[in-house]
Structures are given as C-alpha cells and as structure tokens.
Design a protein around this motif. Structure first.
Motif, PDB file in Angstrom:
ATOM      1  N   ALA A  20       0.732  -1.058   0.014  1.00 53.96           N
ATOM      2  CA  ALA A  20       0.004  -0.081  -0.050  1.00 53.96           C
ATOM      3  C   ALA A  20       0.906   1.256  -0.015  1.00 53.96           C
ATOM      4  CB  ALA A  20      -0.884   0.030   1.127  1.00 53.96           C
ATOM      5  N   ALA A  21       2.018   1.271   0.919  1.00 60.25           N
ATOM      6  CA  ALA A  21       2.734   2.408   0.853  1.00 60.25           C
ATOM      7  C   ALA A  21       3.647   2.546  -0.657  1.00 60.25           C
ATOM      8  CB  ALA A  21       3.970   2.225   1.842  1.00 60.25           C
ATOM      9  N   ARG A  22       3.932   1.719  -1.370  1.00 59.05           N
ATOM     10  CA  ARG A  22       4.675   1.599  -2.373  1.00 59.05           C
ATOM     11  C   ARG A  22       3.606   1.875  -3.590  1.00 59.05           C
ATOM     12  NH1 ARG A  22       5.033  -2.638  -5.452  1.00 59.05           N
ATOM     13  NH2 ARG A  22       5.039  -3.937  -3.443  1.00 59.05           N
ATOM     14  N   MET A  23       2.629   1.541  -3.567  1.00 56.75           N
ATOM     15  CA  MET A  23       1.507   1.775  -4.618  1.00 56.75           C
ATOM     16  C   MET A  23       0.812   2.997  -4.322  1.00 56.75           C
ATOM     17  SD  MET A  23       2.151  -0.895  -6.768  1.00 56.75           S
ATOM     18  CE  MET A  23       0.898  -0.984  -7.697  1.00 56.75           C
ATOM     19  N   GLY A  24       0.551   3.640  -3.141  1.00 57.26           N
ATOM     20  CA  GLY A  24      -0.086   4.750  -3.023  1.00 57.26           C
ATOM     21  C   GLY A  24      -1.533   4.622  -2.733  1.00 57.26           C
ATOM     22  N   SER A  25      -1.932   3.279  -2.600  1.00 55.73           N
ATOM     23  CA  SER A  25      -3.349   3.047  -2.704  1.00 55.73           C
ATOM     24  C   SER A  25      -3.818   1.712  -2.164  1.00 55.73           C
ATOM     25  CB  SER A  25      -3.706   3.005  -4.351  1.00 55.73           C
ATOM     26  OG  SER A  25      -5.201   2.539  -4.401  1.00 55.73           O
ATOM     27  N   PHE A  26      -4.765   1.442  -1.405  1.00 59.54           N
ATOM     28  CA  PHE A  26      -5.153   0.157  -0.833  1.00 59.54           C
ATOM     29  C   PHE A  26      -5.716  -0.738  -2.033  1.00 59.54           C
ATOM     30  CE2 PHE A  26      -6.337   1.571   3.811  1.00 59.54           C
ATOM     31  CZ  PHE A  26      -4.943   1.541   4.113  1.00 59.54           C
ATOM     32  N   THR A  27      -6.343   0.156  -3.015  1.00 58.94           N
ATOM     33  CA  THR A  27      -7.042  -0.665  -4.121  1.00 58.94           C
ATOM     34  C   THR A  27      -5.887  -1.259  -5.093  1.00 58.94           C
ATOM     35  OG1 THR A  27      -8.794   0.602  -4.149  1.00 58.94           O
ATOM     36  CG2 THR A  27      -8.403  -0.322  -6.143  1.00 58.94           C
ATOM     37  N   ALA A  28      -4.806  -0.611  -5.248  1.00 57.55           N
ATOM     38  CA  ALA A  28      -3.739  -1.066  -6.196  1.00 57.55           C
ATOM     39  C   ALA A  28      -3.106  -2.104  -5.321  1.00 57.55           C
ATOM     40  CB  ALA A  28      -2.761   0.284  -6.373  1.00 57.55           C
ATOM     41  N   ALA A  29      -2.810  -2.009  -3.940  1.00 58.26           N
ATOM     42  CA  ALA A  29      -2.033  -2.959  -3.474  1.00 58.26           C
ATOM     43  C   ALA A  29      -2.970  -4.321  -3.397  1.00 58.26           C
ATOM     44  CB  ALA A  29      -1.938  -2.452  -1.903  1.00 58.26           C
ATOM     45  N   ALA A  30      -4.208  -4.034  -3.388  1.00 50.76           N
ATOM     46  CA  ALA A  30      -5.066  -5.331  -3.322  1.00 50.76           C
ATOM     47  C   ALA A  30      -4.849  -6.162  -4.892  1.00 50.76           C
ATOM     48  CB  ALA A  30      -6.317  -4.858  -3.268  1.00 50.76           C
ATOM     49  N   ARG A  58      -5.710   8.296   6.112  1.00 46.89           N
ATOM     50  CA  ARG A  58      -6.770   7.756   5.053  1.00 46.89           C
ATOM     51  C   ARG A  58      -7.818   9.139   4.953  1.00 46.89           C
ATOM     52  NH1 ARG A  58      -5.384   4.224   8.559  1.00 46.89           N
ATOM     53  NH2 ARG A  58      -5.263   2.005   8.159  1.00 46.89           N
ATOM     54  N   GLN A  59      -7.799   9.321   3.494  1.00 46.77           N
ATOM     55  CA  GLN A  59      -8.592  10.417   2.961  1.00 46.77           C
ATOM     56  C   GLN A  59      -9.473   9.930   2.072  1.00 46.77           C
ATOM     57  OE1 GLN A  59      -5.662  12.622   1.051  1.00 46.77           O
ATOM     58  NE2 GLN A  59      -4.856  13.765   3.055  1.00 46.77           N
ATOM     59  N   ALA A  60     -10.581  10.673   1.490  1.00 46.31           N
ATOM     60  CA  ALA A  60     -11.654  10.229   0.716  1.00 46.31           C
ATOM     61  C   ALA A  60     -11.012   9.496  -0.334  1.00 46.31           C
ATOM     62  CB  ALA A  60     -12.529  11.614   0.399  1.00 46.31           C
ATOM     63  N   ARG A  61     -10.119   9.982  -1.297  1.00 54.13           N
ATOM     64  CA  ARG A  61      -9.824   9.175  -2.576  1.00 54.13           C
ATOM     65  C   ARG A  61      -8.171   8.985  -2.495  1.00 54.13           C
ATOM     66  NH1 ARG A  61     -13.675   9.183  -6.310  1.00 54.13           N
ATOM     67  NH2 ARG A  61     -15.592  10.474  -5.873  1.00 54.13           N
ATOM     68  N   SER A  62      -7.754   8.921  -1.399  1.00 53.97           N
ATOM     69  CA  SER A  62      -6.132   8.671  -1.276  1.00 53.97           C
ATOM     70  C   SER A  62      -5.778   8.205   0.095  1.00 53.97           C
ATOM     71  CB  SER A  62      -5.431   9.933  -1.892  1.00 53.97           C
ATOM     72  OG  SER A  62      -5.625  11.038  -0.937  1.00 53.97           O
ATOM     73  N   ILE A  63      -4.536   7.909   0.052  1.00 48.51           N
ATOM     74  CA  ILE A  63      -4.058   7.636   1.147  1.00 48.51           C
ATOM     75  C   ILE A  63      -2.466   8.306   1.414  1.00 48.51           C
ATOM     76  CG2 ILE A  63      -5.117   5.295   1.916  1.00 48.51           C
ATOM     77  CD1 ILE A  63      -2.649   4.121   0.844  1.00 48.51           C
ATOM     78  N   ALA A  64      -2.027   8.402   2.502  1.00 52.33           N
ATOM     79  CA  ALA A  64      -0.745   9.027   2.590  1.00 52.33           C
ATOM     80  C   ALA A  64      -0.041   8.578   3.965  1.00 52.33           C
ATOM     81  CB  ALA A  64      -0.780  10.656   2.733  1.00 52.33           C
ATOM     82  N   LEU A  65       1.581   8.376   4.004  1.00 50.15           N
ATOM     83  CA  LEU A  65       2.101   7.662   5.036  1.00 50.15           C
ATOM     84  C   LEU A  65       2.071   8.887   6.014  1.00 50.15           C
ATOM     85  CD1 LEU A  65       4.863   6.107   3.307  1.00 50.15           C
ATOM     86  CD2 LEU A  65       3.055   4.723   4.773  1.00 50.15           C
ATOM     87  N   THR A  66       1.851   8.453   7.413  1.00 54.90           N
ATOM     88  CA  THR A  66       2.034   9.384   8.652  1.00 54.90           C
ATOM     89  C   THR A  66       3.650   9.353   8.770  1.00 54.90           C
ATOM     90  OG1 THR A  66       2.017   7.657   9.803  1.00 54.90           O
ATOM     91  CG2 THR A  66       0.024   8.667   9.704  1.00 54.90           C
ATOM     92  N   VAL A  67       4.189  10.102   9.778  1.00 60.47           N
ATOM     93  CA  VAL A  67       5.344  10.410   9.695  1.00 60.47           C
ATOM     94  C   VAL A  67       6.049   8.926  10.205  1.00 60.47           C
ATOM     95  CG1 VAL A  67       7.053  11.628  11.333  1.00 60.47           C
ATOM     96  CG2 VAL A  67       5.325  12.794  10.272  1.00 60.47           C
ATOM     97  N   GLU A  68       5.235   8.425  11.175  1.00 58.79           N
ATOM     98  CA  GLU A  68       5.791   7.186  11.576  1.00 58.79           C
ATOM     99  C   GLU A  68       5.878   6.061  10.548  1.00 58.79           C
ATOM    100  OE1 GLU A  68       4.109   9.519  15.137  1.00 58.79           O
ATOM    101  OE2 GLU A  68       3.218   8.939  12.820  1.00 58.79           O
ATOM    102  N   GLY A  69       4.789   5.889   9.795  1.00 58.28           N
ATOM    103  CA  GLY A  69       4.657   4.883   8.778  1.00 58.28           C
ATOM    104  C   GLY A  69       5.832   5.219   7.782  1.00 58.28           C
ATOM    105  N   ASP A  70       6.187   6.414   7.302  1.00 59.06           N
ATOM    106  CA  ASP A  70       7.180   7.095   6.523  1.00 59.06           C
ATOM    107  C   ASP A  70       8.482   6.643   7.072  1.00 59.06           C
ATOM    108  OD1 ASP A  70       7.974   8.160   4.115  1.00 59.06           O
ATOM    109  OD2 ASP A  70       9.043   9.689   5.521  1.00 59.06           O
ATOM    110  N   ALA A  71       8.746   6.688   8.477  1.00 59.19           N
ATOM    111  CA  ALA A  71      10.165   6.345   9.040  1.00 59.19           C
ATOM    112  C   ALA A  71      10.297   4.840   9.183  1.00 59.19           C
ATOM    113  CB  ALA A  71       9.998   6.599  10.403  1.00 59.19           C
ATOM    114  N   TRP A  72       9.038   3.975   9.036  1.00 62.96           N
ATOM    115  CA  TRP A  72       9.197   2.454   9.311  1.00 62.96           C
ATOM    116  C   TRP A  72       9.109   1.815   8.005  1.00 62.96           C
ATOM    117  CZ3 TRP A  72       5.092  -1.652  10.010  1.00 62.96           C
ATOM    118  CH2 TRP A  72       5.668  -2.801  10.606  1.00 62.96           C
TER     119      TRP A  72
END
Length: 286
Positions: A20-30, A58-72
C-alpha cells in the motif's frame, strides 16, 4: 512483557503495509497481492493496532503515510528484500531451461554475437522464440521477452539493451559511384523506429528519392543494404558488426537518437535476482 506487542508480527500484515505504501493506494495494493481492498485495509488496521500507531492518513480518495509510517517503511523494505534474497539463495531451484522471445532482428544481430557469453551465464538449455515486437498479446509461457519501446511495462525486471541511434549506412561499393549519396536508392523498414521522413526533417536532406525497397524486419533490410541495393537508415548498435568489418559504411557523422529501444524484461516469478543479473549482464555488455 515490555515490547511483546512487536513479537511475531504476521508477515501478511507487513506485506500489505509495504504494498500500500509503495503503490499509494489500498486498491492498487489489493490488485498486486491478489486480495480485496477490504482485506488490505483490514490487515493494515490490525498492524496499526498492534503497533499502537497510525501508519496511514486515510482520505476520501487517497492515502498518505504518517510520519511514523514513512520512518518505518525503509526498514520494512530492507527486511522483506533480505527475506526474498535469502529464500532464493537457499531454496530456489536454478533454471536449466530458458525461453527468450524476441524479433528475428534482435536474435540474429544482437543475441547471436553474444551466445558464448549467454550460454555461460545461463548454464542450461536456451530456446529462442521469434515474435512480432509490436504486439501486446500476452506470452505467459515466456520466461524472458525483448520488446521495443520506452520501458513502461509492469514487469519487475527491465533493462534496455542499448541506446538507440540511427544513421544512414550503405555498402562501400555503392558509395564509390560518382553520384551524391542523397540520390542513391533508399531502403525503408516498417515499424516503430524513426524513418527517412524524420531523418530528412532533422538534417534537411531531400525527401526524394522515395524508398523503392521496404521491409518489415530490420534484419532483412540490413541484408539488402549489404547487397548494395540502397542506403539504409540503420540502428547503429544492431549493425555494429557490419560497420566494424567494413561490410557497411556510415555516411557522414550526423545521427538521429531515439527515445525508444529494445528492452529485456522478465518477472520476478520467473527469474531470481541472481539469474536476472547474469542474463542482463550477458546481453547488455557491448
């Protein structure tokens, strides 16, 4: 026990996070993992609760990493890559057969001069299957394909064979005639490469004479040029052997670069990283 919440994190949760982090989307990751979007979301939700922190905004049509997610994320990628490489090294079965699909031109003019290096790198049986490179039809049984384009394909492994550069070439005997080369017969090739129209626009060369010979493969057009049948706007990397031996000669110093070229492509399900490295090294070295 302190830190016990981090013990035995399910691998499928971590893979869902990385995809999901690499694709920038839960749908694309699926789509990539063969799961449903809700399954990806559920696994990441479980992971976040286990870690005690949010990994995505989690936003309406997109997702973005939090600071913690980006660091991990880089640590996760390193761990997954290490796991994959060690699995290949310890448990992967080396292929003793390899199928390569390519055009006749590439097989004859690029691969054949490198067969000794290729067979040493593969160490097994190699089958060549000729194909029309402009087609997008799937070849699920092909281990490796060589296609002409810009490299925008979904396969994990991609490597350009060479940088495409075009220039006019002809048999030396044809050039010894007492006439300007621009007046000599021209040979054309159908396909995705630039042709005489682009060359004339670049250099100011007259658009006449119109080519009287047109071929659907570069190898056939090159054979006609060797036979002295006309001037060919050639791929310099593919006719390097003819230029080196003197069978053909370049006309002038001008060149026409092209953004597309031949690419060696394969999926990670068909080849290990080590096998891919040996194959691409054998076919991309000059």
């Amino acid at each position: 026990m302190a830190g016990s919440s981090f013990d035995n994190l399910p691998l499928e949760w971590i893979r869902a996070f990385e995809a999901a982090a690499r694709m920038g989307s839960f749908t694309a990751a699926a789509v990539e993992t063969g799961l449903t979007q809700s399954a990806i979301s559920q696994r990441i939700g479980h992971l976040e609760r286990r870690l005690g922190t949010r990994l995505f905004v989690r936003q309406a049509r997109s997702i973005a990493l939090t600071v913690e997610g980006d660091a991990w994320l880089p640590h996760v990628r390193t761990a997954l890559e290490s796991l994959r490489e060690s699995s290949e090294a310890l448990f992967g079965v080396a292929r003793d057969r390899l199928t390569i699909s390519a055009s006749t031109s590439v097989i004859d003019l690029w691969i054949t001069p490198r067969l000794d290096r290729l067979t040493q790198a593969i160490g097994g049986q190699i089958t060549f299957r000729t194909m029309v490179l402009s087609t997008d039809a799937p070849h699920d049984d092909d281990t490796v394909r060589i296609r002409y384009g810009t490299g925008d394909w979904p396969q994990t492994y991609k490597q350009p064979l060479f940088s495409e550069v075009m220039a006019p070439v002809a048999a030396p005997a044809l050039l010894h005639k007492d006439e300007a080369w621009q007046d000599l017969p021209r040979i054309a090739v159908s396909g995705p490469r630039p042709g005489w129209t682009e060359w004339c626009a670049l250099t100011g060369t007259p658009t006449v004479p119109i080519p009287v010979l047109r071929f659907d493969t570069f190898a056939s057009a090159l054979a006609a040029a060797r036979a002295g049948r006309g001037v060919l706007l050639a791929s310099l990397p593919l006719c390097a052997a003819d230029l080196s031996s003197g069978t053909l000669a370049r006309i002038g110093d001008a060149t026409l670069p092209h953004h597309a070229t031949y690419w060696l492509i394969a999926s990670k399900e068909r080849l290990s990283r080590t096998q891919w490295g040996a194959l691409s090294g054998a076919l991309t070295l000059r």
